[in-house]
Design an enzyme around this catalytic site. Structure first.
Site, PDB file in Angstrom:
ATOM      1  N   HIS A 178      -4.368  -0.926   5.963  1.00 53.58           N
ATOM      2  CA  HIS A 178      -3.936  -0.122   7.114  1.00 53.58           C
ATOM      3  C   HIS A 178      -4.869  -0.278   8.311  1.00 53.58           C
ATOM      4  CE1 HIS A 178      -6.743   2.501   5.091  1.00 53.58           C
ATOM      5  NE2 HIS A 178      -5.854   3.045   4.281  1.00 53.58           N
ATOM      6  N   LEU A 180      -4.792   8.955   8.067  1.00 53.01           N
ATOM      7  CA  LEU A 180      -6.059   8.236   8.124  1.00 53.01           C
ATOM      8  C   LEU A 180      -5.855   6.808   7.652  1.00 53.01           C
ATOM      9  CD1 LEU A 180      -8.414  11.043   6.810  1.00 53.01           C
ATOM     10  CD2 LEU A 180      -8.386  10.057   9.115  1.00 53.01           C
ATOM     11  N   HIS A 239       1.548   5.381  -1.714  1.00 55.29           N
ATOM     12  CA  HIS A 239       1.151   6.560  -2.503  1.00 55.29           C
ATOM     13  C   HIS A 239       2.392   7.141  -3.168  1.00 55.29           C
ATOM     14  CE1 HIS A 239      -2.895   6.711  -0.745  1.00 55.29           C
ATOM     15  NE2 HIS A 239      -2.293   6.217   0.318  1.00 55.29           N
ATOM     16  N   HIS A 276     -10.332   0.734   1.971  1.00 59.87           N
ATOM     17  CA  HIS A 276     -10.124   1.737   3.029  1.00 59.87           C
ATOM     18  C   HIS A 276     -11.295   1.591   3.983  1.00 59.87           C
ATOM     19  CE1 HIS A 276      -8.596   5.681   4.648  1.00 59.87           C
ATOM     20  NE2 HIS A 276      -9.762   5.555   5.241  1.00 59.87           N
ATOM     21  N   ASP A 336       1.589   2.567   3.539  1.00 57.63           N
ATOM     22  CA  ASP A 336       0.742   3.763   3.390  1.00 57.63           C
ATOM     23  C   ASP A 336       1.606   5.019   3.434  1.00 57.63           C
ATOM     24  OD1 ASP A 336      -1.526   5.217   2.919  1.00 57.63           O
ATOM     25  OD2 ASP A 336      -2.268   5.126   4.979  1.00 57.63           O
ATOM     26  N   LYS A 347      -9.338  -0.604  -5.764  1.00 57.96           N
ATOM     27  CA  LYS A 347      -9.358   0.062  -4.471  1.00 57.96           C
ATOM     28  C   LYS A 347     -10.713   0.674  -4.174  1.00 57.96           C
ATOM     29  CE  LYS A 347      -7.968   2.147  -0.751  1.00 57.96           C
ATOM     30  NZ  LYS A 347      -6.735   2.410  -0.050  1.00 57.96           N
ATOM     31  N   HIS A 377       0.874  -1.199   0.000  1.00 58.84           N
ATOM     32  CA  HIS A 377       0.000   0.000   0.000  1.00 58.84           C
ATOM     33  C   HIS A 377       0.897   1.230   0.000  1.00 58.84           C
ATOM     34  CE1 HIS A 377      -3.733   2.297   1.501  1.00 58.84           C
ATOM     35  NE2 HIS A 377      -2.785   3.202   1.288  1.00 58.84           N
TER      36      HIS A 377
END
Ligand code: NCD
Ligand code: ZN
Length: 346
Positions: free
Chosen positions: A175, A220, A16, A137, A248, A100, A14
């Site tokens: 997460h 988050l 970004h 999520h 994350d 996702k 995971h």
């Protein structure tokens, strides 16, 4: 005492990476240690179609410095308009590894996410048929639900009903931040797994709020009570194949985190492997680091583990940069709050 640890090269399930100048700045931080990563599609606008995922993958590969090996595993951002055939074709072509699910409004760039879960039923059914994992999520967004309860409520009100209605759907609860998440994944059978971030193994909610407000610990799902952190630590360090690493790592410019409305996201790509080795060492579980970072993830995604190895050695505290520079300003690197003794050997 072990001072040298060699493991299969890890993957980040995971991540970004953003786009443009930020992508160029942060990609080497991950590619230095990780062979592959599940790349989040929450760009502006989001990565929704197979064609968009292919274009984004090409931009990532173009930003990769000469001589660095790294495979981005692409995801599609699920919307209420997502076409099941497009998803199936992109999966068949090997273009996407997962889809996702963001509940609309749950986190950074999630406005195009799902409001009415019945509308995505045909896509979820097709994914169950072809075995394509859904990355979730797991937070509800209803304003009356306390932010610290949003994961637990999501499990009961959204995730469990979806899974019951869609037998065979393979789900990664991403997460996870609570013992509720740990227990749900543990008792959920072979079609569900959970990723755990580096920072949720290290901080609880006090890190954000005690002694002043600390925006660089805000992400988050938000960090929870200590008892939850301890449950995550036990899950990660146990070697249980249902749990694996998803950092994350989510870069935002330092000035946008230190802001009236500070962005959610912790950037940990730079020192994640040193942090994890320290955590597993603290818990006398170094023998399970490879399972968590390098073996359990590929097993769930039905991919081979990496052949290449990564060696860590223990010594004097490791120096790592406090920030990563981008043309638009610095990005602050996660500070675990204790010295790191494990360095990744070149
Ligand atoms: C992520 C981001 O910045 O894109 N932020 C975060 O706090 N983790 C989005 C997300 O994964 O929720
Ligand atoms: Zn994320």
């Amino acid at each position: 005492m072990t001072d040298l640890l060699t493991i299969r090269r890890p993957d980040d399930w995971h991540l970004h990476l953003r786009d443009g100048a930020m992508l160029a700045a942060v990609l080497p931080e991950t590619a230095r240690h990780f062979a592959r990563a599940i790349v989040m599609p929450n760009l502006v606008p989001p990565v929704v179609t197979g064609a968009e995922a292919a274009a984004y993958r090409d931009r990532i590969l173009a930003a990769l410095p000469e001589g660095m090996g790294f495979t981005p595993l692409m995801t599609l951002y699920l919307t209420e308009e997502t076409d099941p055939d497009d998803v199936a074709q992109a999966a068949k072509a090997g273009l996407v590894t997962a889809v996702k699910l963001y509940p609309a409004g749950a986190t950074t760039n999630s406005a195009s996410g799902v409001r009415d879960f019945d509308k995505v039923r045909p896509v979820l059914e097709r994914m169950a048929e072809i075995g394509l994992p859904l990355c979730v999520h797991g937070e509800v967004t209803a304003s009356e639900v306390d932010i610290f309860d949003r994961e637990a409520v999501f499990i009961d009100k959204v995730l469990d009903p979806i899974r019951r209605a869609t037998p065979g759907l393979r789900v990664v609860m991403e997460h996870i931040t609570t013992s509720n998440g740990v227990n749900y994944v543990k008792s959920g059978g072979p079609d569900i797994a959970g990723t755990i971030t580096t920072h949720h193994l290290i901080i609880n909610r006090n890190a954000i709020l005690v002694g002043g407000i600390h925006p660089h610990y805000y992400c988050l799902p938000v960090a929870k009570r200590e008892e939850h952190r301890l449950a995550l630590r036990r899950a990660a360090t146990s070697g249980d194949p249902s749990f694996f690493l998803g950092t994350d790592s989510a870069p935002h410019l330092t000035r946008l985190k230190e802001h009236t409305c500070g962005c959610a996201g912790i950037f940990s790509a730079t020192n994640t492997m040193s942090c994890l080795a320290e955590v597993f060492d603290q818990d006398a579980a170094l023998d399970h680091l490879e399972a968590f970072a390098s073996l359990n993830g590929p097993a769930f995604y039905r991919l081979p583990p990496n052949v290449a190895r990564l060696t860590l050695s223990r010594g004097d505290p490791v120096a790592y940069p406090a920030t990563i520079e981008t043309p638009d300003g610095p990005v602050t690197v996660f500070d675990p709050g204790f010295p790191l003794h494990w360095r990744v050997d070149a």
